[in-house]
Design an enzyme around this catalytic site. Structure first.
Site, mmCIF file in Angstrom:
data_model
loop_
_atom_site.group_PDB
_atom_site.id
_atom_site.type_symbol
_atom_site.label_atom_id
_atom_site.label_comp_id
_atom_site.label_asym_id
_atom_site.label_seq_id
_atom_site.Cartn_x
_atom_site.Cartn_y
_atom_site.Cartn_z
ATOM 1 N N GLY A 1 -10.455 7.582 -12.406
ATOM 2 C CA GLY A 1 -11.710 6.865 -12.659
ATOM 3 C C GLY A 1 -12.872 7.512 -11.935
ATOM 4 O O GLY A 1 -13.999 7.559 -12.446
ATOM 5 N N ALA A 2 -12.591 8.057 -10.763
ATOM 6 C CA ALA A 2 -13.664 8.683 -9.978
ATOM 7 C C ALA A 2 -14.207 9.917 -10.700
ATOM 8 O O ALA A 2 -15.387 10.231 -10.616
ATOM 9 C CB ALA A 2 -13.157 9.045 -8.590
ATOM 10 N N GLY B 1 -36.758 -13.556 8.803
ATOM 11 C CA GLY B 1 -36.824 -14.632 7.819
ATOM 12 C C GLY B 1 -36.968 -14.037 6.422
ATOM 13 O O GLY B 1 -36.606 -12.889 6.167
ATOM 14 N N GLY B 2 -37.531 -14.835 5.538
ATOM 15 C CA GLY B 2 -37.690 -14.386 4.156
ATOM 16 C C GLY B 2 -38.560 -13.154 4.030
ATOM 17 O O GLY B 2 -38.532 -12.472 3.005
HETATM 18 C C1 HXC Z 1 -48.438 -17.650 13.928
HETATM 19 C C2 HXC Z 1 -47.562 -16.208 15.453
HETATM 20 C C3 HXC Z 1 -46.382 -16.107 14.709
HETATM 21 C C4 HXC Z 1 -46.297 -16.852 13.513
HETATM 22 C C5 HXC Z 1 -46.190 -14.856 16.425
HETATM 23 N N1 HXC Z 1 -47.394 -15.411 16.519
HETATM 24 N N2 HXC Z 1 -45.542 -15.273 15.341
HETATM 25 N N3 HXC Z 1 -48.578 -16.968 15.051
HETATM 26 N N4 HXC Z 1 -47.351 -17.612 13.168
HETATM 27 N N5 HXC Z 1 -45.217 -16.791 12.744
HETATM 28 C C6 HXC Z 1 -48.383 -15.195 17.546
HETATM 29 C C7 HXC Z 1 -47.969 -15.776 18.878
HETATM 30 O O1 HXC Z 1 -48.339 -17.121 18.951
HETATM 31 C C8 HXC Z 1 -48.739 -14.903 19.839
HETATM 32 O O2 HXC Z 1 -50.070 -15.348 19.876
HETATM 33 C C9 HXC Z 1 -48.765 -13.563 19.157
HETATM 34 O O3 HXC Z 1 -48.497 -13.812 17.775
HETATM 35 C C10 HXC Z 1 -47.711 -12.636 19.683
HETATM 36 O O4 HXC Z 1 -46.496 -13.313 19.712
HETATM 37 P P1 HXC Z 1 -45.556 -13.326 20.996
HETATM 38 O O5 HXC Z 1 -44.574 -14.403 20.795
HETATM 39 O O6 HXC Z 1 -46.379 -13.340 22.239
HETATM 40 O O7 HXC Z 1 -44.922 -11.879 20.894
HETATM 41 P P2 HXC Z 1 -43.458 -11.420 21.271
HETATM 42 O O8 HXC Z 1 -43.076 -11.980 22.605
HETATM 43 O O9 HXC Z 1 -43.456 -9.946 21.108
HETATM 44 O O10 HXC Z 1 -42.511 -12.084 20.180
HETATM 45 C C11 HXC Z 1 -42.608 -11.734 18.844
HETATM 46 C C12 HXC Z 1 -41.805 -12.721 17.991
HETATM 47 C C13 HXC Z 1 -42.237 -14.176 18.292
HETATM 48 C C14 HXC Z 1 -40.313 -12.552 18.282
HETATM 49 C C15 HXC Z 1 -42.061 -12.337 16.526
HETATM 50 O O11 HXC Z 1 -43.660 -14.226 18.221
HETATM 51 C C16 HXC Z 1 -41.675 -15.163 17.354
HETATM 52 O O12 HXC Z 1 -40.496 -15.568 17.448
HETATM 53 N N6 HXC Z 1 -42.497 -15.630 16.400
HETATM 54 C C17 HXC Z 1 -42.134 -16.644 15.460
HETATM 55 C C18 HXC Z 1 -41.199 -16.077 14.447
HETATM 56 C C19 HXC Z 1 -40.897 -17.078 13.397
HETATM 57 O O13 HXC Z 1 -40.070 -17.973 13.554
HETATM 58 N N7 HXC Z 1 -41.638 -16.982 12.287
HETATM 59 C C20 HXC Z 1 -41.542 -17.861 11.176
HETATM 60 C C21 HXC Z 1 -40.257 -17.464 10.475
HETATM 61 S S1 HXC Z 1 -40.090 -18.310 8.989
HETATM 62 P P3 HXC Z 1 -50.992 -15.101 21.145
HETATM 63 O O14 HXC Z 1 -52.241 -15.843 20.819
HETATM 64 O O15 HXC Z 1 -50.274 -15.627 22.334
HETATM 65 O O16 HXC Z 1 -51.211 -13.629 21.240
HETATM 66 C C22 HXC Z 1 -40.698 -17.239 7.921
HETATM 67 C C23 HXC Z 1 -40.482 -17.660 6.544
HETATM 68 C C24 HXC Z 1 -40.873 -16.563 5.635
HETATM 69 O O17 HXC Z 1 -41.232 -16.253 8.224
HETATM 70 C C25 HXC Z 1 -40.395 -16.948 4.283
HETATM 71 C C26 HXC Z 1 -40.733 -15.917 3.302
HETATM 72 C C27 HXC Z 1 -40.138 -16.228 1.991
#
Ligand code: HXC
Length: 520
Positions: A407-408, A172-173
């Site tokens: 040019g290069a 993401g961002g």
């Molecule tokens: C809160 C989160 C989290 C998040 C993971 N966790 N991502 N908690 N916010 N964004 C937590 C899970 O609930 C889990 O908690 C622990 O972290 C580990 O995650 P798992 O899913 O068990 O790990 P894994 O299977 O290795 O997968 C990793 C992952 C997946 C691929 C990163 O967690 C995932 O898809 N997360 C969400 C990603 C996402 O969409 N993020 C937001 C994107 S938008 P527990 O308690 O079970 O251990 C964004 C905008 C940013 O980021 C903008 C910036 C400008």
């Protein structure tokens, strides 16, 4: 009231608790994936016993989704300062065991604190990313936190070196913080970066793609150029960062530390007198030239797998840190194209921002022709490299080994782009274009009028020889002073080091302006 000993005991117990992050189970999971914990990474990166942790007791302030019932100390990022090779650095490392290293308002504040301190103290920042992105439970405060970090990355750009290590997810961002920093490192198989993951890609474009094929180290080091370094594993990556810092100053007001030079500066390399093949269309390995001229043959290449037609990287010459930019005749004949121009322009600008002298080794047949390049905007991208060289005020030493056409020729740090010392080997060919193209343009009518094929070939050969004799050498350019001296290839190391030593006191400033308008 508890005694002082009780209070100290409480502190120590809390520290033990904080060091456990999200708990033993999650640490085990992290280890089982071949990943270290955030603190382990920092301790491996820094000099022994040098880490001073900050904000260990920070916790989130979120009350949504039951978050008020759990507060994990340090809130998913470990921050602080320490030393690398005895020089001060600031670090942050996201802790995947705590809410997946996701970025909360408070985590962002911790990162911002070290970025601010790094700026104040003029020290490099190393960020180790391993995070599920914005903390979903927090919503917009997390987004604001990202923006606070990005803003600091932007202001720190060109002031202190910023290095990003991607040691897990970065999606993401969130990818924009590393993208704003100077160098991005990824680890094979365990790290990835993308704006939208495979599921969103499938929904929007219908493409089936794995995480690795979308944003793994292999993609960003080879295809996109987003990553500058690929590490075999985390230890390897952390030791590469330590090594990289040897070439860099701590901030833009300093020069990189000079190291003791154990390689004689007057070392003569006879093999260089024979490295250019007789046939001008035959390649040779530019990296052999580089390793022959730098101290102890040690070259630290940046982005070695991307746009291989240009080589960029750091080395020491006579103990001085230098940025080397070299065309690579062994890949696409060393032609300049969009990717090579972008890669080298960014490197040149980094070196200029941080007072690292530039050594350019030229063997370039020109820009790559064709619709692919023109439609992709090679004019603007090529202009980036031209701009980068032209605006740079650091010492610039250029050596033309063989081809330097059109040019290069200009783009590759020519004399009129404020090249300080421009040398050429006797094998240099500095001209508007190669003999082939020139004869075609100048003598098309005469050649086409010749009906006998044998005579046609003879006429072309004669004209080419005439052109080569006149233009394809360094003497014409030297006659005008565009080349400062024609040097014997085997003396190249000595000549460059003497040049760099003489340029240590160079002072050159560009006109005052708010900022430039680099052709982006
Ligand atoms: C809160 C989160 C989290 C998040 C993971 N966790 N991502 N908690 N916010 N964004 C937590 C899970 O609930 C889990 O908690 C622990 O972290 C580990 O995650 P798992 O899913 O068990 O790990 P894994 O299977 O290795 O997968 C990793 C992952 C997946 C691929 C990163 O967690 C995932 O898809 N997360 C969400 C990603 C996402 O969409 N993020 C937001 C994107 S938008 P527990 O308690 O079970 O251990 C964004 C905008 C940013 O980021 C903008 C910036 C400008």
């Amino acid at each position: 009231m508890s005694s002082m000993q009780d209070k100290v005991k409480e502190l120590l117990e809390l520290r033990v608790k904080a060091r456990l992050g999200g708990g033993e189970k999650r640490i085990e999971k992290q280890h089982s994936q071949g990943k270290m914990t955030a603190r382990e990474r920092i301790l491996t990166l820094l000099d022994e016993n040098s880490f001073e942790e900050l904000d260990m007791f920070v916790t989130h302030r979120c009350t949504n989704f039951g978050m008020d019932k759990e507060h994990i100390l340090s809130d998913g990022v470990i921050t602080g300062f320490g030393t690398i090779n005895n020089r001060l650095v600031y670090v942050f490392a996201q802790d995947f065991t705590t809410y997946g290293g996701s970025l909360s308002e408070t985590q962002a504040a911790k990162i911002c604190k070290v970025l601010d301190m790094a700026m104040k103290m003029g020290a490099p920042v190393i960020g180790i990313n391993d995070s599920g992105g914005a903390r979903i439970q927090e919503g917009v405060t997390s987004l604001a936190g990202y923006a606070e970090i990005f803003q600091r990355n932007i202001l720190a750009s060109g002031v202190v070196p910023q290095i990003s290590a991607i040691f897990g997810p970065c999606a993401g961002g969130a990818v924009y913080s590393p993208a704003l920093t100077d160098f991005v490192m990824m680890v094979k198989n365990t790290s990835y970066m993308f704006l939208t993951g495979p599921k969103v890609v499938k929904t929007v474009t219908g493409e089936d793609v794995t995480t690795e094929d979308l944003g793994g180290a292999s993609v960003h080091a080879v295809k996109s150029g987003v990553a500058h370094f690929t590490a075999e594993n985390e230890e390897d990556g952390l030791s590469m960062i330590r090594h990289l810092l040897r070439f860099l100053p701590s901030n833009n007001m300093e020069t990189a530390p000079e190291i003791e030079c154990t390689d004689p500066i007057e070392r003569v390399e006879d093999t260089l007198n024979e490295i250019i093949p007789d046939n001008p269309n035959k390649p040779y390995e530019m990296k052999t030239v580089i390793s022959n001229i730098v101290d102890n043959g040690e070259f630290f290449e940046v982005a070695p797998l991307y746009a291989k037609n240009i080589i960029v990287g750091f080395a020491h010459m006579g103990g001085m840190s230098v940025g080397i930019v070299a065309n690579q005749p062994s890949h696409m004949a060393g032609v300049l194209d969009i990717n090579a121009s972008r890669k080298a322009a960014r490197f040149v600008r980094f070196c200029d921002a941080f007072n690292i002298p530039l050594v350019s080794l030229v063997d370039v047949p020109g820009f790559l022709p064709g619709t692919g390049q023109e439609y992709g905007g090679v004019i603007v991208h090529g202009a980036k490299l031209l701009y980068a060289y032209g605006e740079s005020t650091v010492p610039k030493v250029t050596v033309t080994l063989r081809k330097s056409y059109g040019g290069a020729h200009i783009v590759m740090s020519c004399k009129q782009l404020r090249g300080d010392l421009n040398y050429a080997w006797p094998t240099a060919e500095i001209a508007v274009m190669g003999a082939e193209g020139a004869v075609e343009v100048l003598y098309a009518k005469e050649i086409n009028a010749e009906s006998d094929p044998q005579k046609k070939i003879e006429a072309i050969t004669a004209k080419k020889e005439e052109y080569n004799a006149l233009f394809c050498n360094p003497f014409k350019a030297a006659q005008y002073g565009y080349i400062d001296e024609i040097i014997e290839p085997r003396n190249t190391r000595y000549r460059i080091i003497k040049a760099l030593q003489s340029l240590k006191t160079k002072h050159l400033e560009n006109p005052a302006k708010k900022h430039d308008n680099l052709p982006l």
